[in-house]
Structure formats: structure tokens, C-alpha cells
Design a protein around this motif. Structure first.
Motif, mmCIF file in Angstrom:
data_model
loop_
_atom_site.group_PDB
_atom_site.id
_atom_site.type_symbol
_atom_site.label_atom_id
_atom_site.label_comp_id
_atom_site.label_asym_id
_atom_site.label_seq_id
_atom_site.Cartn_x
_atom_site.Cartn_y
_atom_site.Cartn_z
ATOM 1 N N PRO A 336 0.762 -0.633 0.076
ATOM 2 C CA PRO A 336 0.424 0.107 0.411
ATOM 3 C C PRO A 336 1.359 1.192 -0.103
ATOM 4 O O PRO A 336 2.032 1.242 0.012
ATOM 5 C CB PRO A 336 -1.082 0.008 1.622
ATOM 6 C CG PRO A 336 -0.554 -1.480 2.492
ATOM 7 C CD PRO A 336 0.864 -1.932 1.093
ATOM 8 N N ASP A 337 0.254 2.613 -0.604
ATOM 9 C CA ASP A 337 1.042 3.482 -0.654
ATOM 10 C C ASP A 337 1.479 4.044 0.923
ATOM 11 O O ASP A 337 2.825 4.711 0.991
ATOM 12 C CB ASP A 337 0.126 4.233 -1.299
ATOM 13 C CG ASP A 337 -0.028 4.264 -2.329
ATOM 14 O OD1 ASP A 337 0.657 3.536 -3.179
ATOM 15 O OD2 ASP A 337 -1.476 5.122 -3.426
ATOM 16 N N GLY A 338 1.038 4.002 2.127
ATOM 17 C CA GLY A 338 1.290 4.283 3.312
ATOM 18 C C GLY A 338 2.435 2.973 3.523
ATOM 19 O O GLY A 338 3.357 4.440 5.267
ATOM 20 N N ALA A 339 2.844 2.600 3.148
ATOM 21 C CA ALA A 339 3.880 1.260 4.069
ATOM 22 C C ALA A 339 4.798 1.307 2.938
ATOM 23 O O ALA A 339 5.788 0.508 3.096
ATOM 24 C CB ALA A 339 3.231 -0.316 3.753
ATOM 25 N N LEU A 340 4.881 3.094 1.931
ATOM 26 C CA LEU A 340 6.369 2.254 0.917
ATOM 27 C C LEU A 340 7.444 3.004 1.062
ATOM 28 O O LEU A 340 7.324 4.079 2.082
ATOM 29 C CB LEU A 340 5.784 3.675 -0.503
ATOM 30 C CG LEU A 340 4.953 2.387 -1.231
ATOM 31 C CD1 LEU A 340 4.405 3.090 -2.507
ATOM 32 C CD2 LEU A 340 5.114 1.566 -1.934
ATOM 33 N N CYS A 341 8.389 2.801 1.152
ATOM 34 C CA CYS A 341 10.028 2.995 1.313
ATOM 35 C C CYS A 341 9.851 4.808 0.787
ATOM 36 O O CYS A 341 9.556 4.453 0.080
ATOM 37 C CB CYS A 341 10.990 2.842 1.083
ATOM 38 S SG CYS A 341 12.801 3.251 0.908
ATOM 39 N N VAL A 342 9.837 5.559 2.496
ATOM 40 C CA VAL A 342 10.104 7.019 2.041
ATOM 41 C C VAL A 342 11.403 7.240 -0.004
ATOM 42 O O VAL A 342 11.703 8.509 -0.177
ATOM 43 C CB VAL A 342 10.714 7.812 2.791
ATOM 44 C CG1 VAL A 342 9.257 8.222 3.941
ATOM 45 C CG2 VAL A 342 11.328 7.733 3.424
ATOM 46 N N ILE A 343 12.487 6.334 0.145
ATOM 47 C CA ILE A 343 13.297 6.629 -0.900
ATOM 48 C C ILE A 343 13.169 5.838 -1.595
ATOM 49 O O ILE A 343 13.575 7.007 -2.911
ATOM 50 C CB ILE A 343 14.775 6.682 0.094
ATOM 51 C CG1 ILE A 343 14.925 6.759 1.462
ATOM 52 C CG2 ILE A 343 15.697 6.479 -1.282
ATOM 53 C CD1 ILE A 343 16.486 6.355 1.940
ATOM 54 N N CYS A 344 13.407 4.605 -1.916
ATOM 55 C CA CYS A 344 12.651 4.124 -3.356
ATOM 56 C C CYS A 344 11.287 4.458 -4.037
ATOM 57 O O CYS A 344 11.089 4.516 -4.954
ATOM 58 C CB CYS A 344 13.396 2.959 -3.139
ATOM 59 S SG CYS A 344 12.251 1.883 -2.224
ATOM 60 N N LEU A 345 10.360 4.642 -2.828
ATOM 61 C CA LEU A 345 9.047 4.310 -2.795
ATOM 62 C C LEU A 345 8.442 2.895 -3.729
ATOM 63 O O LEU A 345 8.036 2.764 -5.405
ATOM 64 C CB LEU A 345 8.560 5.404 -3.710
ATOM 65 C CG LEU A 345 8.730 7.389 -3.124
ATOM 66 C CD1 LEU A 345 7.861 8.054 -4.610
ATOM 67 C CD2 LEU A 345 7.940 7.336 -1.777
ATOM 68 N N MET A 346 9.276 2.327 -4.078
ATOM 69 C CA MET A 346 9.154 0.743 -4.019
ATOM 70 C C MET A 346 8.787 -0.545 -3.418
ATOM 71 O O MET A 346 8.891 -1.081 -3.910
ATOM 72 C CB MET A 346 10.080 0.212 -5.085
ATOM 73 C CG MET A 346 10.097 1.448 -6.542
ATOM 74 S SD MET A 346 11.770 1.766 -7.589
ATOM 75 C CE MET A 346 11.305 -0.762 -8.145
ATOM 76 N N ARG A 347 9.255 -0.386 -2.419
ATOM 77 C CA ARG A 347 9.123 -2.016 -1.383
ATOM 78 C C ARG A 347 8.598 -0.931 0.232
ATOM 79 O O ARG A 347 8.628 -0.103 0.495
ATOM 80 C CB ARG A 347 10.557 -2.243 -1.539
ATOM 81 C CG ARG A 347 11.663 -3.142 -2.577
ATOM 82 C CD ARG A 347 12.671 -3.254 -2.389
ATOM 83 N NE ARG A 347 13.376 -1.747 -2.347
ATOM 84 C CZ ARG A 347 14.105 -1.470 -2.906
ATOM 85 N NH1 ARG A 347 14.697 -2.105 -4.407
ATOM 86 N NH2 ARG A 347 14.934 -0.112 -3.040
ATOM 87 N N ARG A 348 8.576 -2.327 0.907
ATOM 88 C CA ARG A 348 7.060 -2.076 1.809
ATOM 89 C C ARG A 348 8.877 -1.748 3.584
ATOM 90 O O ARG A 348 9.871 -2.468 3.030
ATOM 91 C CB ARG A 348 7.285 -3.360 2.543
ATOM 92 C CG ARG A 348 5.854 -3.399 3.684
ATOM 93 C CD ARG A 348 5.519 -4.512 4.314
ATOM 94 N NE ARG A 348 4.816 -4.967 2.763
ATOM 95 C CZ ARG A 348 3.558 -4.707 3.187
ATOM 96 N NH1 ARG A 348 2.747 -3.853 4.419
ATOM 97 N NH2 ARG A 348 3.029 -5.299 2.187
ATOM 98 N N ARG A 349 8.919 -0.697 3.646
ATOM 99 C CA ARG A 349 9.259 -0.132 5.297
ATOM 100 C C ARG A 349 9.457 -1.408 6.138
ATOM 101 O O ARG A 349 8.727 -2.064 6.729
ATOM 102 C CB ARG A 349 8.711 1.159 6.130
ATOM 103 C CG ARG A 349 7.831 2.137 4.876
ATOM 104 C CD ARG A 349 7.561 3.371 5.589
ATOM 105 N NE ARG A 349 7.088 4.434 4.874
ATOM 106 C CZ ARG A 349 6.085 5.486 5.221
ATOM 107 N NH1 ARG A 349 6.046 5.739 6.699
ATOM 108 N NH2 ARG A 349 6.041 5.825 4.189
#
Length: 393
Positions: A336-349
Motif C-alpha cells: 500500500p502507499d502508506g507503507a512504501l519506502c520514503v527513498i525508493c518508493l518501491m518496497r515495503r518499510r
């Protein structure tokens, strides 16, 4: 100080203190070198003026080649540095012919009516400092078009003039002053200085409302070098057709001055002392700042290298295929969008930073952040020491 000036000062302070003051240290070192170069130039000028003989106008012929020893058309380029004190007089007054009676050989001030040999008129347009409601436009123009704010026009007229002794008579000894190619300051006297206001118009109100500069006054100024003024000439004296002529010396800060030789020596000695101590103090300060910056960054690099070596020792199983394994674990399923990495915006936190505890990056990006030279959390910008993998139950 306005808001824009405070912001500019803050930016300049941050740039100067960048890299633990390395930029400030380099700037101080540059100023110290410039001060030392000016010190050497001032020392050389002081020595030359101190050793130059102080002569009267009538004594110049004794140190120059005699007119009988040279041909009348021969011009000697060799000269001697001398200091001559004399009174300003128009060259036409010592020619001894009918041309000396012509009025255009002497300049006359337009305002005071005084006779002179140098006449300088200047007009400067004075602009307002009101910023208006949109005053930021004035700030931009002050940075990129500062020369436009003060429009000045100057006209300079000059006639040939000489230096004579007090109580001179026609056909007596004199020295011709050659100002060709000289950029030295002339000892002019202000005889007229007046500020004339500019009449405002309806368009002026709109300019002031939106922060545009507009002229508010015109400054008229007139300066002259009057006849009979007692001045000192410092330069190279040579013989031209048997007549002494003095020229300016580019290595000296003076040519025509109101000061005497002793006053020049005192001023240059004081300037030499100030420049010497300025170069010493600024040089020592720059060395200290640069040494502190080098030591600080060296210690940071050693700490970063030690942390990296410890991490490699703690994780001996980490190899080149770690990134492939991490990608395989994190790419499973939709994120989901709220759990994306703030750097790559591709993988989960999955990784939290220590000690701030922010869970904002995937494991791959967290490892890349930790391995930086000065690792900081991308959210709070706090210095971090490590990251930990978070598993959902």
C-alpha cells in the motif's frame, strides 16, 4: 535589518561554516594573502618615497642633464624619482609669448568663477529607498543591477599646467606636470555642491507603490584644481628639451597630493603596520580553522570506517547476494502507499533507525543510509548509528 537581509545573512553564515568552517578558513586565507601582497607593495613604496630627495623647483636642473649637453630635439627617457613642492600655475603663463594672453588657456569655474587648470563636473541621480508593498523586486535589482541605482555622469577638462616656486617671475624655473596615463587621485577642491529635487508625477506614485526605484534628486558637484594651490608632486623627473618634466610612477600610491613628504611617510608606515598585523592575525586564524576542519573530518571518516568494519564483522554472511535476497522478500505481494519506502518508493518499510526509531525505509535503503559518511535519518535528520529489521507478526 529586513527579512530578506536576515535570510541572506543566514545563508552566508551556513556557507561559511560548511565542512566545519573549511570555507571560512579558505576565505580568511585568501584575505591574508591579499593583505600580505599589499604589505609588500606598501613597504616598497615607503622605501622609495623615503629615499627620494625632496627638492625645490629651482633645484631640479642640478640633477638633470644640462640642455647644452643634449640636442634640442633629444628627449631623455631616463629619470629620477623626486619629491617636489610647488604652486600650481598654467603653462601658458610661463611660455612668454602672445599665446599666454589668450583666455582659453586657463579654465574658469562655472559656479564660483575661480581660475583653474582642472575642472571636473559631476551629476549623480539619487534614487529612493522605499520598498513598497512588493519590495522584494527592489532586493533583486539591488543584487543584480546595483550599478543602475546610481547613475552618474562626469566630465573632466584640463589644460597643461606647471609647478613654480613661491614668488616666481616669468621665465623663471618651473617643472611641467605630465598627467597622461596617470590614474592617481587629483587633489581637487569642491567649489559647488547642490542637491536639486526631482518633481514627482502620478507615475511616481505607482512606482513607489510596487517597490520600483524612482529618482528623487539630482546632485550637482563641481571640483577644480585652482591656480596658486600649494601641492606636492611625487614622480619620475626627466628633461624634455631642456625643461624638467615630472610623470607619475605606477608603483607609488601618490602623484599629486596636499600632503608633504613627511606626512606621506607617516601614513605609509601606519598602513604598512596595519597590513602586516592583519596578514599575521588572519593567516593564523585561517590555519587554526582549516586545521580544526581537517581534524574533525578525519575523525568522522575514521568513525565511519570503524562502524562499517564492525558491521561487516557482525554480519559475515552478508555477501553480494544479500541485495537479491532482500529484494525477493520485499517484492512479494502488493504494498500500500502508506507503507512504501520514503527513498525508493518501491518496497515495503522494514527497517527502523537507531536511536530515533523511525520506520520509513526498506532494508536495502536503510543499509545504504547507514553506510554513508555522516548517516542521518531522512525524516528527522538526526544522526543514526545503525538500523534494525522489523518483522510483522
Amino acid at each position: 535589518m529586513s527579512v530578506h537581509e536576515q535570510a541572506a545573512a543566514a545563508v552566508l553564515s551556513q556557507v561559511a561554516l560548511a565542512a566545519d568552517g573549511a570555507v571560512l578558513g579558505l576565505a580568511l586565507a585568501y584575505v591574508a594573502v591579499r593583505s600580505f601582497l599589499k604589505f609588500t607593495t606598501t613597504s616598497s613604496a615607503l622605501q622609495k618615497i623615503h629615499q627620494a630627495p625632496s627638492l625645490r623647483v629651482s633645484d631640479l636642473r642640478s640633477i638633470l642633464p644640462s640642455a647644452s649637453c643634449t640636442d634640442s630635439s633629444d628627449q631623455s627617457d631616463d629619470g629620477k624619482l623626486v619629491v617636489v613642492r610647488g604652486i600650481v600655475e598654467a603653462k601658458s603663463a610661463v611660455d612668454g609669448n602672445w599665446k599666454s594672453l589668450r583666455p582659453h588657456n586657463v579654465l574658469v569655474s562655472h559656479e564660483s568663477g575661480e581660475k583653474c587648470v582642472v575642472l571636473q563636473r559631476a551629476q549623480k541621480c539619487i534614487y529612493n529607498e522605499w520598498r513598497g508593498f512588493l519590495g522584494w523586486t527592489s532586493d533583486l535589482r539591488s543584487l543584480f543591477a546595483r550599478s543602475w541605482k546610481e547613475q552618474e555622469s562626469t566630465s573632466l577638462r584640463m589644460v597643461p599646467f606647471v609647478l613654480v616656486e613661491d614668488g616666481w617671475r616669468q621665465h623663471s624655473d618651473y617643472v611641467i606636470v605630465n598627467v597622461d596615463g596617470s590614474r592617481h587621485h587629483l587633489p581637487l577642491t569642491t567649489v559647488y555642491h547642490q542637491l536639486q529635487p526631482v518633481t514627482a508625477s502620478p507615475y511616481t506614485f505607482l512606482q513607489a507603490l510596487f517597490g520600483h526605484e524612482y529618482p528623487v534628486g539630482l546632485l550637482d558637484e563641481e571640483k577644480i584644481l585652482p591656480l596658486g594651490k600649494d601641492i606636492t608632486a611625487v614622480g619620475i623627473c626627466s628633461s624634455k628639451n631642456g625643461i624638467p618634466e615630472i610623470k607619475s610612477c605606477k608603483d607609488l600610491p601618490y602623484f599629486l597630493s596636499d600632503m608633504t613628504k613627511d606626512q606621506m611617510v607617516v601614513e605609509l608606515a601606519f598602513r604598512k603596520t596595519v597590513l602586516l598585523w592583519s596578514s599575521i592575525v588572519l593567516g593564523a586564524t585561517s590555519i587554526g580553522i582549516l586545521g580544526y576542519a581537517v581534524a574533525r573530518n578525519w575523525n568522522r571518516w575514521k568513525v565511519w570506517w570503524e562502524q562499517r568494519r564492525v558491521q561487516e564483522q557482525r554480519n559475515p554472511a552478508a555477501s553480494d547476494d544479500d541485495d537479491t535476497q532482500i529484494a525477493t522478500e520485499e517484492e512479494t505481494g502488493e504494498v500500500p502507499d502508506g507503507a512504501l519506502c520514503v527513498i525508493c518508493l518501491m518496497r515495503r518499510r522494514h527497517s527502523a533507525f537507531i536511536p530515533c526509531g523511525h520506520l520509513v525505509c526498506c532494508q536495502r535503503c536503510a543499509l545504504s543510509v547507514v553506510r554513508e559518511l555522516a548517516p542521518k535519518c531522512p525524516v528527522c535528520r538526526q544522526t543514526i548509528t545503525n538500523s534494525v529489521r522489523i518483522y510483522d507478526s
